[in-house]
Design a protein around this motif. Sequence first.
Motif, PDB file in Angstrom:
ATOM      1  N   ASP A  61       0.831  -1.216   0.000  1.00  0.00           N
ATOM      2  CA  ASP A  61       0.000   0.000   0.000  1.00  0.00           C
ATOM      3  C   ASP A  61       0.862   1.261   0.000  1.00  0.00           C
ATOM      4  O   ASP A  61       0.586   2.214   0.734  1.00  0.00           O
ATOM      5  CB  ASP A  61      -0.944  -0.029   1.203  1.00  0.00           C
ATOM      6  CG  ASP A  61      -2.098   0.959   1.073  1.00  0.00           C
ATOM      7  OD1 ASP A  61      -2.409   1.377  -0.056  1.00  0.00           O
ATOM      8  OD2 ASP A  61      -2.667   1.326   2.116  1.00  0.00           O
ATOM      9  N   GLY A  62       1.940   1.225  -0.786  1.00  0.00           N
ATOM     10  CA  GLY A  62       2.797   2.388  -0.919  1.00  0.00           C
ATOM     11  C   GLY A  62       3.734   2.652   0.240  1.00  0.00           C
ATOM     12  O   GLY A  62       4.314   3.731   0.330  1.00  0.00           O
ATOM     13  N   GLY A  63       3.898   1.675   1.144  1.00  0.00           N
ATOM     14  CA  GLY A  63       4.770   1.871   2.302  1.00  0.00           C
ATOM     15  C   GLY A  63       5.732   0.715   2.494  1.00  0.00           C
ATOM     16  O   GLY A  63       5.532  -0.382   1.980  1.00  0.00           O
ATOM     17  N   LEU A  64       6.783   0.973   3.256  1.00  0.00           N
ATOM     18  CA  LEU A  64       7.776  -0.031   3.606  1.00  0.00           C
ATOM     19  C   LEU A  64       7.409  -0.614   4.969  1.00  0.00           C
ATOM     20  O   LEU A  64       7.143   0.140   5.915  1.00  0.00           O
ATOM     21  CB  LEU A  64       9.161   0.621   3.665  1.00  0.00           C
ATOM     22  CG  LEU A  64      10.353  -0.296   3.850  1.00  0.00           C
ATOM     23  CD1 LEU A  64      10.512  -1.215   2.637  1.00  0.00           C
ATOM     24  CD2 LEU A  64      11.619   0.534   4.053  1.00  0.00           C
ATOM     25  N   TYR A  65       7.387  -1.947   5.072  1.00  0.00           N
ATOM     26  CA  TYR A  65       6.910  -2.639   6.268  1.00  0.00           C
ATOM     27  C   TYR A  65       7.930  -3.633   6.788  1.00  0.00           C
ATOM     28  O   TYR A  65       8.700  -4.222   6.025  1.00  0.00           O
ATOM     29  CB  TYR A  65       5.636  -3.436   5.936  1.00  0.00           C
ATOM     30  CG  TYR A  65       4.384  -2.604   5.879  1.00  0.00           C
ATOM     31  CD1 TYR A  65       3.442  -2.670   6.895  1.00  0.00           C
ATOM     32  CD2 TYR A  65       4.132  -1.764   4.800  1.00  0.00           C
ATOM     33  CE1 TYR A  65       2.275  -1.918   6.846  1.00  0.00           C
ATOM     34  CE2 TYR A  65       2.971  -1.003   4.741  1.00  0.00           C
ATOM     35  CZ  TYR A  65       2.053  -1.086   5.763  1.00  0.00           C
ATOM     36  OH  TYR A  65       0.909  -0.341   5.725  1.00  0.00           O
ATOM     37  N   ILE A  66       7.887  -3.846   8.116  1.00  0.00           N
ATOM     38  CA  ILE A  66       8.595  -4.935   8.779  1.00  0.00           C
ATOM     39  C   ILE A  66       7.575  -5.705   9.613  1.00  0.00           C
ATOM     40  O   ILE A  66       6.447  -5.245   9.800  1.00  0.00           O
ATOM     41  CB  ILE A  66       9.768  -4.429   9.652  1.00  0.00           C
ATOM     42  CG1 ILE A  66       9.260  -3.509  10.766  1.00  0.00           C
ATOM     43  CG2 ILE A  66      10.818  -3.752   8.778  1.00  0.00           C
ATOM     44  CD1 ILE A  66      10.339  -3.100  11.766  1.00  0.00           C
ATOM     45  N   GLN A  67       7.967  -6.866  10.136  1.00  0.00           N
ATOM     46  CA  GLN A  67       7.014  -7.728  10.845  1.00  0.00           C
ATOM     47  C   GLN A  67       7.670  -8.371  12.055  1.00  0.00           C
ATOM     48  O   GLN A  67       8.853  -8.694  12.042  1.00  0.00           O
ATOM     49  CB  GLN A  67       6.516  -8.815   9.883  1.00  0.00           C
ATOM     50  CG  GLN A  67       5.485  -9.761  10.430  1.00  0.00           C
ATOM     51  CD  GLN A  67       6.059 -10.957  11.173  1.00  0.00           C
ATOM     52  OE1 GLN A  67       7.185 -11.363  10.930  1.00  0.00           O
ATOM     53  NE2 GLN A  67       5.304 -11.499  12.080  1.00  0.00           N
ATOM     54  N   THR A  68       6.861  -8.563  13.109  1.00  0.00           N
ATOM     55  CA  THR A  68       7.282  -9.320  14.286  1.00  0.00           C
ATOM     56  C   THR A  68       6.031  -9.854  14.976  1.00  0.00           C
ATOM     57  O   THR A  68       4.925  -9.736  14.447  1.00  0.00           O
ATOM     58  CB  THR A  68       8.147  -8.478  15.244  1.00  0.00           C
ATOM     59  OG1 THR A  68       8.730  -9.350  16.224  1.00  0.00           O
ATOM     60  CG2 THR A  68       7.345  -7.389  15.922  1.00  0.00           C
ATOM     61  N   GLY A  69       6.198 -10.394  16.163  1.00  0.00           N
ATOM     62  CA  GLY A  69       5.069 -10.873  16.956  1.00  0.00           C
ATOM     63  C   GLY A  69       4.767  -9.918  18.094  1.00  0.00           C
ATOM     64  O   GLY A  69       5.682  -9.403  18.743  1.00  0.00           O
ATOM     65  N   LEU A  70       3.502  -9.700  18.352  1.00  0.00           N
ATOM     66  CA  LEU A  70       3.094  -8.806  19.436  1.00  0.00           C
ATOM     67  C   LEU A  70       3.513  -9.327  20.806  1.00  0.00           C
ATOM     68  O   LEU A  70       3.615  -8.553  21.755  1.00  0.00           O
ATOM     69  CB  LEU A  70       1.580  -8.594  19.406  1.00  0.00           C
ATOM     70  CG  LEU A  70       1.067  -7.713  18.271  1.00  0.00           C
ATOM     71  CD1 LEU A  70      -0.462  -7.726  18.235  1.00  0.00           C
ATOM     72  CD2 LEU A  70       1.591  -6.292  18.403  1.00  0.00           C
ATOM     73  N   LYS A  71       3.744 -10.625  20.919  1.00  0.00           N
ATOM     74  CA  LYS A  71       4.125 -11.214  22.206  1.00  0.00           C
ATOM     75  C   LYS A  71       5.620 -11.068  22.503  1.00  0.00           C
ATOM     76  O   LYS A  71       6.058 -11.385  23.600  1.00  0.00           O
ATOM     77  CB  LYS A  71       3.743 -12.689  22.231  1.00  0.00           C
ATOM     78  CG  LYS A  71       2.230 -12.903  22.126  1.00  0.00           C
ATOM     79  CD  LYS A  71       1.865 -14.363  22.047  1.00  0.00           C
ATOM     80  CE  LYS A  71       0.361 -14.510  21.853  1.00  0.00           C
ATOM     81  NZ  LYS A  71      -0.028 -15.877  21.567  1.00  0.00           N
ATOM     82  N   LYS A  72       6.377 -10.566  21.534  1.00  0.00           N
ATOM     83  CA  LYS A  72       7.821 -10.430  21.721  1.00  0.00           C
ATOM     84  C   LYS A  72       8.156  -9.098  22.384  1.00  0.00           C
ATOM     85  O   LYS A  72       7.450  -8.104  22.199  1.00  0.00           O
ATOM     86  CB  LYS A  72       8.530 -10.523  20.364  1.00  0.00           C
ATOM     87  CG  LYS A  72       8.434 -11.899  19.740  1.00  0.00           C
ATOM     88  CD  LYS A  72       9.225 -11.959  18.467  1.00  0.00           C
ATOM     89  CE  LYS A  72       9.217 -13.368  17.899  1.00  0.00           C
ATOM     90  NZ  LYS A  72      10.015 -13.438  16.656  1.00  0.00           N
TER      91      LYS A  72
END
Length: 130
Positions: A36-47
């Motif tokens: 959607d026109g953006g740069l993203y990273i990912q992780t877990g909310l529990k971390k």
Amino acid sequence: MNEVYEFLKKCGTYYLATTEGDQPRVRPFGTVDVFDGGLYIQTGLKKPVAAQIKANPKVELCGFAEGKWIRVAATAVLDERIEAQKHMLDAYPSLQGMYQPGDGNTAVYRLTNVTAQICSFTEAPVVYNF
């Protein structure tokens, strides 16, 4: 933005820095996506990293590839849309054993207020802002 994305992909592993109180925290990361026109990273909310980003969303990334390094300073904004989570996990099918869109744990962050520098010892830095 695409140049920054491509460089981070070349790195394979890059390092994400956050803070916990006044203590810097750095860990290896490997997820990066354009959605959607953006740069993203990912992780877990529990971390712990998710709690650190929530407390202070200013993050930095650093990686190395092909004799050059990248430094990225940004603000990480949680995107709770299922579509964003799905897009990230489609790009990284190996994570689907641990994460699923809408599972309450998957966290994708849009990087905003980005200043990125690609540097080397032999060339002038190239700076990107988005």
